[in-house]
Design an enzyme around this catalytic site. Structure first.
Site, PDB file in Angstrom:
ATOM      1  N   CYS A 111       0.735  -1.017  -0.028  1.00  0.00           N
ATOM      2  CA  CYS A 111       0.029   0.107  -0.006  1.00  0.00           C
ATOM      3  C   CYS A 111       0.941   1.260  -0.040  1.00  0.00           C
ATOM      4  O   CYS A 111       0.545   2.262  -0.216  1.00  0.00           O
ATOM      5  CB  CYS A 111      -0.887  -0.066   1.168  1.00  0.00           C
ATOM      6  SG  CYS A 111      -2.096  -1.490   1.179  1.00  0.00           S
ATOM      7  N   HIS A 248      -3.030   7.080   2.624  1.00  0.00           N
ATOM      8  CA  HIS A 248      -3.793   5.862   2.168  1.00  0.00           C
ATOM      9  C   HIS A 248      -5.118   5.600   2.579  1.00  0.00           C
ATOM     10  O   HIS A 248      -5.487   5.908   4.128  1.00  0.00           O
ATOM     11  CB  HIS A 248      -2.834   4.826   2.700  1.00  0.00           C
ATOM     12  CG  HIS A 248      -3.162   3.500   2.426  1.00  0.00           C
ATOM     13  ND1 HIS A 248      -3.581   3.096   1.094  1.00  0.00           N
ATOM     14  CD2 HIS A 248      -3.281   2.427   2.902  1.00  0.00           C
ATOM     15  CE1 HIS A 248      -4.073   1.749   1.093  1.00  0.00           C
ATOM     16  NE2 HIS A 248      -3.832   1.115   2.201  1.00  0.00           N
ATOM     17  N   ASN A 278     -10.509   0.294   0.053  1.00  0.00           N
ATOM     18  CA  ASN A 278      -8.847   0.305   0.186  1.00  0.00           C
ATOM     19  C   ASN A 278      -8.320  -0.432  -1.236  1.00  0.00           C
ATOM     20  O   ASN A 278      -8.457  -1.569  -1.516  1.00  0.00           O
ATOM     21  CB  ASN A 278      -8.419  -0.581   1.267  1.00  0.00           C
ATOM     22  CG  ASN A 278      -7.081  -0.474   1.360  1.00  0.00           C
ATOM     23  OD1 ASN A 278      -6.373  -0.370   0.523  1.00  0.00           O
ATOM     24  ND2 ASN A 278      -6.263  -1.164   2.454  1.00  0.00           N
TER      25      ASN A 278
END
Ligand code: UT7
Length: 321
Positions: A111, A248, A278
Site C-alpha cells: 500500500c 492511504h 482500500n
C-alpha cells in the site's frame, strides 16, 4: 531541484459492489462495515486488469499534463497484484501507451508502493538521469482476497491512479521519508508460488491475503503520524501549514486516529474510501486525481501524502502543488 505533478488520471472497474451485496456472501452487514471502516462500496474487476487500468489512468494523466507518451522517460508501476510474473506490468503499459523511449519497471511496496515509486522518480530526476516520469499505482486485489473471509473481503477494491511528474526548480516535492520493517512481515501477507521443480515439491498454502487487522491498525496509527512529522520537519513546515492530507485510504478510523495524534482537524483529510474501499497502491493517486479534477488542488497548496502497508512499509511526501 525536485519534481512536481503536472497531470493526474485514474481508472476504476465498471462493477460496483455494495456492503449489502457482500452481506449476501459472508456473515457481515452494511452497518458493521460502515461503522468499523467507513467503507460503503468498492469497484471489483469483472475483466479489467492491472495493465489495462494502469494504461487508462496513464493516458488520462498524459492528457491532463499535455504530454505525448513518446516523451515519457521513466514509467513506474507500483503493484502487488501483477498479472504476469514476467514481463513486468510497466513494460506492458509502456507497450499500450506507445511510450517507446521510457525505461519501465515495477515496484512492490504494497500500500506504500505508489509513494515509494514517486520517491524513486524524484531521486532519478534529482540525480539528473531523467526529466519526467509517469508513476502509477494499479491493483486488482480481488484476485488475492479470500471471498469467504469477512475480516478482509469487505475492505478491498480494484483500481488504478497515475501522476505525470516533471523536473522543477521550485516547489514540487519539498521532502520525503520512507521506512520498512521486515520483522513485521507476517502481519499482512499473501504467499506467492511455492517452490516446485524436479527436486522439490512443497505443498502450497492458500495464496490469499492474510491479515492481523488490529496489528495493522495499531501500526498505522502509531507510525504514520511520526513519519508525517518527520517529513514536515525536513521540509521546515508544521502540521498547521498543511492545506490537505491525502493519505492511504484503509479505514476512516485509522485516519481519525492519525488526525488526533497530529492535532489536525478531519476537515483537512481528503477521503474517498466510502466509495472505493482500500485499493492499496492505487489509493493515493486515485484520490489525488479526484481532488485535481474537482478543482480542489490550487497551485501553491501544501499537501501531505502518506501511505502504509504490508512489509511493513510506510512513508510520507510533503509537496507544494
Ligand atoms: O492497507 C492496509 C490494509 N489493512 C488495513 O488497513 C487493516 C487495518 N485494520 C482494520 O481496518 C480493522 O482492524 C478491521 C476493519 C480489519 C477490523 O476492525 P476491528 O474493529 O479491529 O475488529 P476486530 O478485528 O477486533 O473484530 C471485532 C469483531 C470480531 O468478532 P468477535 O471475535 O468480537 O466475536 C470479528 O470476527 O468483528 C468481527 N468481524 C466482523 N463482523 C462483521 C470481523 N470482520 C467482520 C465483518 N462483519 N466484516
Amino acid at each position: 531541484m525536485s519534481i512536481r505533478i503536472i497531470g493526474t488520471g485514474s481508472a476504476l472497474p465498471e462493477h460496483q459492489v455494495t456492503n449489502d451485496d457482500l452481506a449476501q456472501m459472508v456473515d457481515t452487514s452494511d452497518e458493521w462495515i460502515k461503522e468499523r471502516t467507513g467503507i460503503g462500496c468498492r469497484r471489483i474487476s469483472t475483466g479489467e486488469g492491472v495493465v489495462s487500468l494502469a494504461a487508462d489512468a496513464c493516458r488520462k494523466a498524459l492528457e491532463d499534463g499535455g504530454m505525448e507518451a513518446s516523451r515519457v522517460e521513466l514509467l513506474l508501476v507500483a503493484t502487488c497484484t501483477p498479472e504476469k510474473g514476467i514481463p513486468c506490468a510497466a513494460c506492458q503499459v509502456q507497450e499500450r501507451l506507445g511510450a517507446t523511449e521510457a525505461v519501465a519497471f515495477d515496484l512492490n511496496a504494497a500500500c506504500a508502493g505508489f509513494l515509494f515509486a514517486l520517491h524513486t522518480a524524484c531521486a532519478y530526476v534529482e540525480a539528473g538521469i531523467y526529466r519526467n516520469a509517469l508513476v502509477t499505482g494499479s491493483e486488482v486485489l480481488s484476485k488475492i482476497v479470500d471471498w469467504t473471509d469477512r475480516s478482509t473481503c469487505v475492505l478491498f477494491g480494484d483500481g488504478a491512479g497515475a501522476v505525470l511528474v516533471e523536473r522543477c526548480e521550485e516547489g514540487g516535492i519539498l521532502a520525503f521519508v520512507q521506512h520498512s520493517d521486515g520483522t513485521k512481515g507476517d502481519v499482512l501477507r499473501c504467499d506467492g508460488r511455492p517452490l516446485s521443480n524436479p527436486y522439490v515439491d512443497i505443498p502450497a498454502e492458500a495464496p490469499f491475503v492474510q491479515m492481523d487487522g488490529r496489528e495493522v491498525f495499531a501500526f498505522a496509527v502509531r507510525k504514520v503520524p511520526a513519519s508525517i512529522e518527520e517529513a514536515l520537519g525536513k521540509a521546515g513546515l508544521q502540521v498547521e501549514d498543511v492545506d490537505l492530507f491525502v493519505l492511504h485510504q484503509a479505514n476512516r478510523r485509522i485516519l481519525e486516529g492519525i488526525a488526533k495524534r497530529l492535532g489536525a482537524d478531519m476537515g483537512r483529510f481528503a477521503m474517498n474510501l466510502d466509495r472505493v474501499g482500500n485499493m492499496s497502491s492505487a489509493a493515493i493517486p486515485v484520490l489525488l486525481d479526484e481532488l485535481n479534477r474537482a478543482g480542489r488542488l490550487k497551485r501553491g497548496m501544501k499537501l501531505v501524502l502518506a501511505g502504509f502497508g504490508a512489509g511493513l512499509t510506510y512513508g510520507t511526501s510533503v509537496l507544494q502543488w
